[in-house]
Write a protein that holds these residues in place. Structure first.
Motif, short mmCIF file in Angstrom:
data_model
loop_
_atom_site.label_atom_id
_atom_site.label_comp_id
_atom_site.label_asym_id
_atom_site.label_seq_id
_atom_site.Cartn_x
_atom_site.Cartn_y
_atom_site.Cartn_z
N MET A 1 0.85 -1.19 0.00
CA MET A 1 0.00 0.00 0.00
C MET A 1 0.87 1.23 0.00
O MET A 1 1.85 1.30 0.75
N THR A 2 0.59 2.19 -0.80
CA THR A 2 1.36 3.41 -0.86
C THR A 2 0.67 4.50 -0.09
O THR A 2 -0.54 4.52 0.06
N SER A 3 1.47 5.44 0.41
CA SER A 3 0.92 6.53 1.19
C SER A 3 0.58 7.69 0.30
O SER A 3 1.32 8.03 -0.62
N THR A 4 -0.55 8.32 0.56
CA THR A 4 -0.96 9.49 -0.18
C THR A 4 -0.38 10.73 0.49
O THR A 4 -0.45 10.86 1.71
N PRO A 5 0.20 11.65 -0.29
CA PRO A 5 0.76 12.86 0.31
C PRO A 5 -0.28 13.58 1.15
O PRO A 5 -1.41 13.77 0.75
N GLY A 6 0.14 14.00 2.34
CA GLY A 6 -0.76 14.73 3.22
C GLY A 6 -1.63 13.83 4.08
O GLY A 6 -2.40 14.32 4.90
N TRP A 7 -1.51 12.53 3.92
CA TRP A 7 -2.33 11.60 4.71
C TRP A 7 -1.43 10.73 5.55
O TRP A 7 -0.46 10.14 5.05
N ALA A 8 -1.70 10.64 6.85
CA ALA A 8 -0.89 9.80 7.72
C ALA A 8 -1.36 8.37 7.59
O ALA A 8 -2.21 7.90 8.32
N GLY A 9 -0.83 7.67 6.63
CA GLY A 9 -1.26 6.31 6.31
C GLY A 9 -0.69 5.29 7.26
O GLY A 9 -0.01 5.62 8.22
N THR A 32 -14.68 8.70 9.24
CA THR A 32 -15.85 9.56 9.02
C THR A 32 -16.90 8.86 8.17
O THR A 32 -18.10 8.94 8.46
N LEU A 33 -16.45 8.17 7.13
CA LEU A 33 -17.38 7.44 6.27
C LEU A 33 -18.12 6.36 7.05
O LEU A 33 -19.33 6.18 6.91
N HIS A 34 -17.39 5.64 7.89
CA HIS A 34 -18.00 4.58 8.70
C HIS A 34 -19.07 5.15 9.63
O HIS A 34 -20.19 4.63 9.71
N TRP A 35 -18.72 6.23 10.36
CA TRP A 35 -19.68 6.76 11.33
C TRP A 35 -20.83 7.50 10.67
O TRP A 35 -21.94 7.54 11.20
N LEU A 36 -20.59 8.06 9.50
CA LEU A 36 -21.69 8.65 8.73
C LEU A 36 -22.71 7.57 8.37
O LEU A 36 -23.93 7.77 8.53
N LEU A 37 -22.22 6.44 7.90
CA LEU A 37 -23.11 5.33 7.56
C LEU A 37 -23.83 4.82 8.80
O LEU A 37 -25.04 4.55 8.76
N ALA A 38 -23.10 4.68 9.91
CA ALA A 38 -23.70 4.14 11.14
C ALA A 38 -24.81 5.05 11.65
O ALA A 38 -25.92 4.59 11.97
N VAL A 39 -24.53 6.34 11.74
CA VAL A 39 -25.52 7.28 12.30
C VAL A 39 -26.76 7.37 11.41
O VAL A 39 -27.90 7.26 11.89
N THR A 40 -26.55 7.54 10.12
CA THR A 40 -27.71 7.67 9.22
C THR A 40 -28.49 6.35 9.13
O THR A 40 -29.72 6.38 8.99
N PHE A 41 -27.78 5.22 9.22
CA PHE A 41 -28.50 3.94 9.18
C PHE A 41 -29.47 3.83 10.34
O PHE A 41 -30.64 3.44 10.17
N VAL A 80 -21.27 10.73 1.33
CA VAL A 80 -20.41 9.78 0.62
C VAL A 80 -19.76 10.45 -0.59
O VAL A 80 -18.55 10.31 -0.82
N VAL A 81 -20.56 11.19 -1.35
CA VAL A 81 -20.02 11.89 -2.52
C VAL A 81 -18.96 12.90 -2.10
O VAL A 81 -17.88 12.98 -2.71
N ALA A 82 -19.22 13.66 -1.04
CA ALA A 82 -18.28 14.67 -0.58
C ALA A 82 -16.98 14.04 -0.09
O ALA A 82 -15.88 14.54 -0.39
N LEU A 83 -17.07 12.95 0.65
CA LEU A 83 -15.87 12.30 1.17
C LEU A 83 -15.03 11.71 0.05
O LEU A 83 -13.79 11.82 0.07
N PHE A 84 -15.67 11.08 -0.93
CA PHE A 84 -14.92 10.52 -2.04
C PHE A 84 -14.29 11.63 -2.89
O PHE A 84 -13.19 11.46 -3.41
N ALA A 85 -14.97 12.74 -3.01
CA ALA A 85 -14.41 13.85 -3.78
C ALA A 85 -13.19 14.45 -3.07
O ALA A 85 -12.20 14.82 -3.72
N ALA A 86 -13.26 14.54 -1.74
CA ALA A 86 -12.17 15.16 -0.98
C ALA A 86 -11.02 14.20 -0.69
O ALA A 86 -9.88 14.63 -0.53
#
Length: 238
Positions: A1-9, A32-41, A80-86
């Motif tokens: 797995m490679t690290s993305t610049p600016g992300w503490a992988g 954030t994606l996980h908890w967004l799904l959990a809360v809205t579910f 989901v769209v916002a997180l994938f875009a960012a």
């Protein structure tokens, strides 16, 4: 797995000497994606039950329940769209990890003989075969929920979108999702061998020894990548 610049992988955190070694498992975007799904579910589940069970109308009026139900679905889709875009590179790497299914995953998932032979489970990556299958099922079922829910909403305004069985499919998928979520919660909060995984989705890191027992291939890959991503100052050319 490679690290993305600016992300503490996963390869970015080095344990300090004398401290309990931990390994970074989930980025902020993944958590954030996980908890967004959990809360809205759970919002959609509670409001959906209020719409489904007439007796619950005294607890939450149907118009209010419907508004919360629809808004929670829209918030999930927009989030989901916002997180994938960012965080496209990080989340795309996560999707690749979940999508890869190798021979060890097949042996882990279908190796029933180890249950009575007490042989060790095959080494797993950052996600084991059960987590990959669970993610695929939940992702597919959530898509069905969005489609059927959208048809139900459109059908209230235009009869052309009313199809026989849409409500039945929506309701049955709900019960399947409830069963999957119950199993997920049991593994994350009650089952002692896997309960430590909850730490990863809350704060991002997990105990390295625990990770090696349950996700050996991922830890080995992280260890192999570490020298390439963290070169000691003494080794740099003068």
């Amino acid at each position: 797995m490679t690290s993305t610049p600016g992300w503490a992988g996963p390869t970015a955190l080095m344990p300090e000497p004398g401290q309990n070694a931990r390994i970074h498992r989930f980025s902020g975007a993944e958590r954030t994606l996980h908890w967004l799904l959990a809360v809205t579910f759970f919002i959609m589940l509670g409001t959906g039950l209020a719409l489904f069970v007439p007796r619950l109308a005294d607890v939450m009026a149907r118009p209010v329940a419907k508004e919360w139900h629809v808004n929670a679905a829209l918030a999930l889709a927009a989030g989901v769209v916002a997180l994938f875009a960012a965080h496209w590179h990080r989340l795309r790497a996560t999707m690749r990890d979940l999508d890869r299914f190798d021979r060890d995953d097949a042996r882990w998932l279908f190796g029933w003989s180890r249950l009575w032979r007490r042989t060790p489970a095959p080494a797993q990556g950052r996600f084991n075969a059960g987590q990959k299958l669970n993610s695929a099922l939940i992702g597919g079922l959530m898509m069905i929920m969005f489609i059927t829910g959208g048809l139900l909403l459109l059908g209230e305004r235009n009869t052309r979108y009313r199809f026989a069985g849409t409500v039945i499919v929506h309701n049955w998928v709900t019960w399947i999702l409830i069963a999957l979520v119950i199993g997920h919660l049991y593994m994350a909060m009650i089952h002692s061998p896997t309960r430590h995984a909850m730490r990863g989705i809350v704060v991002g890191d997990v105990d390295r020894d625990w990770a090696r027992r349950h996700h050996e291939k991922w830890v080995d890959a992280d260890t192999a990548e570490r020298p390439a991503t963290s070169t000691p100052e003494s080794a740099l050319p003068k």
